[in-house]
Every structure is written in structure tokens, then in C-alpha cells.
Scaffold this motif. Structure first.
Motif, PDB file in Angstrom:
ATOM      1  N   VAL A   1       1.397  -1.285   0.380  1.00 21.82           N
ATOM      2  CA  VAL A   1      -0.118   0.151  -0.215  1.00 21.82           C
ATOM      3  C   VAL A   1       0.638   1.281  -0.177  1.00 21.82           C
ATOM      4  O   VAL A   1       1.844   0.699   0.541  1.00 21.82           O
ATOM      5  N   VAL A   2       0.266   2.325  -1.233  1.00 24.84           N
ATOM      6  CA  VAL A   2       1.352   3.447  -0.961  1.00 24.84           C
ATOM      7  C   VAL A   2       1.035   4.437  -0.156  1.00 24.84           C
ATOM      8  O   VAL A   2      -0.105   4.435   0.012  1.00 24.84           O
ATOM      9  N   LEU A   3       2.092   4.325   1.244  1.00 27.52           N
ATOM     10  CA  LEU A   3       1.349   5.553   1.690  1.00 27.52           C
ATOM     11  C   LEU A   3       2.340   7.027   1.490  1.00 27.52           C
ATOM     12  O   LEU A   3       0.756   7.416   2.526  1.00 27.52           O
ATOM     13  N   GLU A   4       3.339   6.840   0.632  1.00 29.39           N
ATOM     14  CA  GLU A   4       3.776   9.011   0.762  1.00 29.39           C
ATOM     15  C   GLU A   4       4.183   8.464  -1.036  1.00 29.39           C
ATOM     16  O   GLU A   4       5.119   7.245  -0.774  1.00 29.39           O
ATOM     17  N   GLY A   5       4.620   9.565  -1.708  1.00 26.19           N
ATOM     18  CA  GLY A   5       5.133   9.018  -2.903  1.00 26.19           C
ATOM     19  C   GLY A   5       4.712   8.121  -3.888  1.00 26.19           C
ATOM     20  O   GLY A   5       3.462   8.397  -4.313  1.00 26.19           O
ATOM     21  N   GLU A   6       5.279   7.489  -4.855  1.00 26.53           N
ATOM     22  CA  GLU A   6       4.749   7.414  -5.718  1.00 26.53           C
ATOM     23  C   GLU A   6       5.696   5.826  -6.654  1.00 26.53           C
ATOM     24  O   GLU A   6       6.968   5.996  -6.464  1.00 26.53           O
ATOM     25  N   VAL A   7       4.861   5.025  -6.666  1.00 25.99           N
ATOM     26  CA  VAL A   7       5.531   3.893  -7.229  1.00 25.99           C
ATOM     27  C   VAL A   7       4.861   3.386  -8.716  1.00 25.99           C
ATOM     28  O   VAL A   7       3.912   3.607  -9.349  1.00 25.99           O
ATOM     29  N   GLU A   8       6.227   2.812  -8.821  1.00 26.14           N
ATOM     30  CA  GLU A   8       5.773   2.414 -10.724  1.00 26.14           C
ATOM     31  C   GLU A   8       5.369   1.387 -10.559  1.00 26.14           C
ATOM     32  O   GLU A   8       6.547   0.150  -9.948  1.00 26.14           O
ATOM     33  N   MET A   9       5.272   0.991 -11.492  1.00 27.17           N
ATOM     34  CA  MET A   9       5.158  -0.791 -12.182  1.00 27.17           C
ATOM     35  C   MET A   9       4.833  -1.106 -13.665  1.00 27.17           C
ATOM     36  O   MET A   9       4.849  -0.173 -14.081  1.00 27.17           O
ATOM     37  N   ILE A  10       5.976  -2.379 -13.416  1.00 29.39           N
ATOM     38  CA  ILE A  10       7.084  -2.231 -14.431  1.00 29.39           C
ATOM     39  C   ILE A  10       6.739  -3.261 -14.654  1.00 29.39           C
ATOM     40  O   ILE A  10       7.162  -4.527 -14.374  1.00 29.39           O
ATOM     41  N   SER A  11       6.578  -3.961 -16.080  1.00 29.58           N
ATOM     42  CA  SER A  11       6.404  -5.368 -16.743  1.00 29.58           C
ATOM     43  C   SER A  11       7.894  -5.102 -17.150  1.00 29.58           C
ATOM     44  O   SER A  11       8.533  -4.387 -18.211  1.00 29.58           O
ATOM     45  N   GLU A  12       8.338  -6.526 -16.557  1.00 31.80           N
ATOM     46  CA  GLU A  12       9.688  -7.017 -18.039  1.00 31.80           C
ATOM     47  C   GLU A  12       8.956  -8.546 -18.425  1.00 31.80           C
ATOM     48  O   GLU A  12       8.526  -9.408 -17.776  1.00 31.80           O
ATOM     49  N   ASP A  13       9.471  -8.645 -19.825  1.00 26.12           N
ATOM     50  CA  ASP A  13       9.313 -10.023 -20.389  1.00 26.12           C
ATOM     51  C   ASP A  13       9.988 -11.361 -20.481  1.00 26.12           C
ATOM     52  O   ASP A  13      11.476 -10.365 -20.005  1.00 26.12           O
ATOM     53  N   SER A  14      10.260 -12.268 -21.044  1.00 26.27           N
ATOM     54  CA  SER A  14      11.314 -13.251 -20.512  1.00 26.27           C
ATOM     55  C   SER A  14      12.453 -12.494 -21.793  1.00 26.27           C
ATOM     56  O   SER A  14      13.640 -13.507 -22.244  1.00 26.27           O
ATOM     57  N   PHE A  15      12.368 -11.599 -22.576  1.00 27.60           N
ATOM     58  CA  PHE A  15      13.404 -10.938 -23.294  1.00 27.60           C
ATOM     59  C   PHE A  15      13.915  -9.740 -22.459  1.00 27.60           C
ATOM     60  O   PHE A  15      14.985  -9.494 -23.313  1.00 27.60           O
ATOM     61  N   GLY A  16      13.475 -10.095 -21.243  1.00 27.39           N
ATOM     62  CA  GLY A  16      14.132  -8.843 -20.536  1.00 27.39           C
ATOM     63  C   GLY A  16      13.321  -7.311 -21.458  1.00 27.39           C
ATOM     64  O   GLY A  16      14.049  -6.172 -20.482  1.00 27.39           O
ATOM     65  N   LYS A  17      12.663  -6.837 -21.923  1.00 26.04           N
ATOM     66  CA  LYS A  17      12.296  -5.646 -22.156  1.00 26.04           C
ATOM     67  C   LYS A  17      10.983  -5.336 -20.938  1.00 26.04           C
ATOM     68  O   LYS A  17      10.092  -6.195 -20.764  1.00 26.04           O
ATOM     69  N   LYS A  18      11.320  -3.897 -20.807  1.00 30.32           N
ATOM     70  CA  LYS A  18      10.668  -3.480 -19.985  1.00 30.32           C
ATOM     71  C   LYS A  18       9.708  -2.427 -20.351  1.00 30.32           C
ATOM     72  O   LYS A  18       9.296  -1.834 -21.239  1.00 30.32           O
ATOM     73  N   SER A  19       8.563  -1.765 -20.157  1.00 29.32           N
ATOM     74  CA  SER A  19       7.777  -1.339 -20.017  1.00 29.32           C
ATOM     75  C   SER A  19       6.558  -0.481 -18.882  1.00 29.32           C
ATOM     76  O   SER A  19       6.679  -1.369 -17.888  1.00 29.32           O
ATOM     77  N   LEU A  20       6.553   0.486 -18.783  1.00 27.51           N
ATOM     78  CA  LEU A  20       5.786   0.826 -17.768  1.00 27.51           C
ATOM     79  C   LEU A  20       4.459   1.143 -17.672  1.00 27.51           C
ATOM     80  O   LEU A  20       4.010   1.208 -18.853  1.00 27.51           O
ATOM     81  N   LEU A  21       3.665   0.519 -16.643  1.00 26.90           N
ATOM     82  CA  LEU A  21       2.576  -0.097 -16.875  1.00 26.90           C
ATOM     83  C   LEU A  21       2.122   0.705 -16.539  1.00 26.90           C
ATOM     84  O   LEU A  21       0.624   1.801 -17.012  1.00 26.90           O
TER      85      LEU A  21
END
Length: 218
Positions: free
Chosen positions: A52-72
Motif C-alpha cells: 500500500v502506497v503511504l507516501e510518494g509514488e510507485v511505478e508498476m513495470i512489466s518485464e518480459d522473458s527477453f528483458g524488455k521493460k514497459s511502464l504500466l
């Protein structure tokens, strides 16, 4: 972390203070204070946790089996994280949660949330109902992202995203929750190309902007 602070989180809505205090022990609650760039959770995990985010911001990031990342998604105060992919036990994709700013988060034992303890705590069913509502809201947010990134051109992606932000703000002038680099990642496009397109859109009178504050002109 105080009881009053927790009462302001949607996950704990309609749970009385005395039950909140008992909940902390029942769910093995602990607080963490990640600094900007620190990873908080990665799913799947051997010991599933709900955050649970109490303070600040958190990024949800997806990473596939090839290591490619995407900001969700960028998760603001009050958001929960780690629930969907932990519950689904997805093994072919890593979902990471990273502190976007210096933050404070509350970590709860996910297994103890799903399965009532022997004491059958009064707050348990209420909290599960709250969690289901929050998951539904997050799913809608991800559907909105799918609508944005499915557009063919960078301009279409930008206009769709900015229109959604304007709708959420209820005004033609609004502030978006991310900077240029994060926005390019969110739109799945090149940052330089996106910046050039923003400049063209401003020159054509479609939009105006200063840093994160935008105005839709048409």
C-alpha cells in the motif's frame, strides 16, 4: 505509520480504529521506506506480499522473458500493488514495483489477506471487499492504457492520453503525473520523437504546455 493515516487509505475504508490496530499484527504488517529508484517488490515472489502506497509514488513495470521493460502505471498514495500478479501466479512475466520518488509503503502478508485467521477478525471481509474494488479500478486504468498505446501514431497516442487526463481533471488545463521520459515509456515510443511531436502540436495550436501542465486548445 498511524491508525489515522491508514484510515485514509481506500483499502481500509469502513474499518474502525480498534480493528485497524489488530489488523497490523494479524496480517504481519511492516513499513518500508524505499528511496527513489529502489525496487520494492517483484512478482512472482516466493513470499507474496501486498503493498500500500503511504507516501510518494510507485511505478508498476512489466518485464518480459527477453528483458524488455514497459511502464504500466504510476501508483499514487492510497494505491495497492502486488495483488493481481501474485494472485494469478504468472510465471512468464516479471512485474516489478519501483519507488518513483522517496516513498513509504505498507507491506502485508497476501496469504493472510486471502485466508481468514482462526480469530475470524471482524475487519477481514470488509478489507477483501475494498481490495476487490481497488483491483477493478486498477484494471480500468490498464484498459485505458491499452486504448492509448493501441493508437497508430505518436500524435494519436498523445491526444488520446491527454484527452483522458483532461476528463479526469474535469478541465482543459491539467497536470499529468509523469515527466517526459516516463511518458515516452508509458506510450511505448521514443522520447525524442515524442518531444518533437509535442512541439509540432503546440506550433499547430492543438495544445500548450509548460513542463507537466498541459492545455488542450481544440
Amino acid at each position: 505509520m498511524t491508525v489515522e493515516e491508514l484510515r485514509g487509505c481506500p483499502l481500509f475504508r469502513d474499518i474502525v480504529p480498534e480493528d485497524l490496530q489488530a489488523m497490523l499484527g494479524c496480517l504481519s504488517a511492516r513499513e518500508a521506506a524505499p528511496r527513489r529508484g529502489d525496487f520494492i517488490l517483484r512478482t512472482p515472489d516466493a513470499h507474496p506480499l501486498l503493498g500500500v502506497v503511504l507516501e510518494g509514488e510507485v511505478e508498476m513495470i512489466s518485464e518480459d522473458s527477453f528483458g524488455k521493460k514497459s511502464l504500466l502505471s504510476v501508483l499514487p498514495v492510497g494505491s495497492i500493488f502486488g495483488e493481481s500478479y501474485t494472485c494469478a501466479k504468472a510465471r512468464n512475466r516479471t512485474i516489478a514495483y519501483q519507488a518513483r520518488t522517496h516513498s513509504r509503503v505498507l507491506l502485508l502478508d497476501y496469504g493472510r489477506i486471502l485466508h481468514a485467521c482462526k480469530l475470524v477478525c471482524r475487519f477481514h471481509h470488509r478489507m477483501i471487499e475494498n481490495m476487490v474494488e481497488l483491483i477493478a479500478e486498477k484494471n480500468l486504468t490498464l484498459v485505458e492504457k491499452l486504448e492509448v498505446v493501441s493508437r497508430t501514431t505518436i500524435r494519436e497516442k498523445l491526444l488520446t492520453y491527454l484527452a483522458r487526463q483532461a476528463e479526469a481533471a474535469g478541465a482543459r488545463t491539467f497536470t499529468i503525473p509523469m515527466g517526459r521520459t516516463a511518458l515516452a515509456e508509458y506510450l511505448c515510443t521514443d522520447r525524442s520523437a515524442m518531444t518533437r511531436e509535442l512541439a509540432r502540436m503546440r506550433d499547430e495550436g492543438l495544445i500548450d504546455y509548460t513542463k507537466r501542465t498541459f492545455t488542450l486548445r481544440q
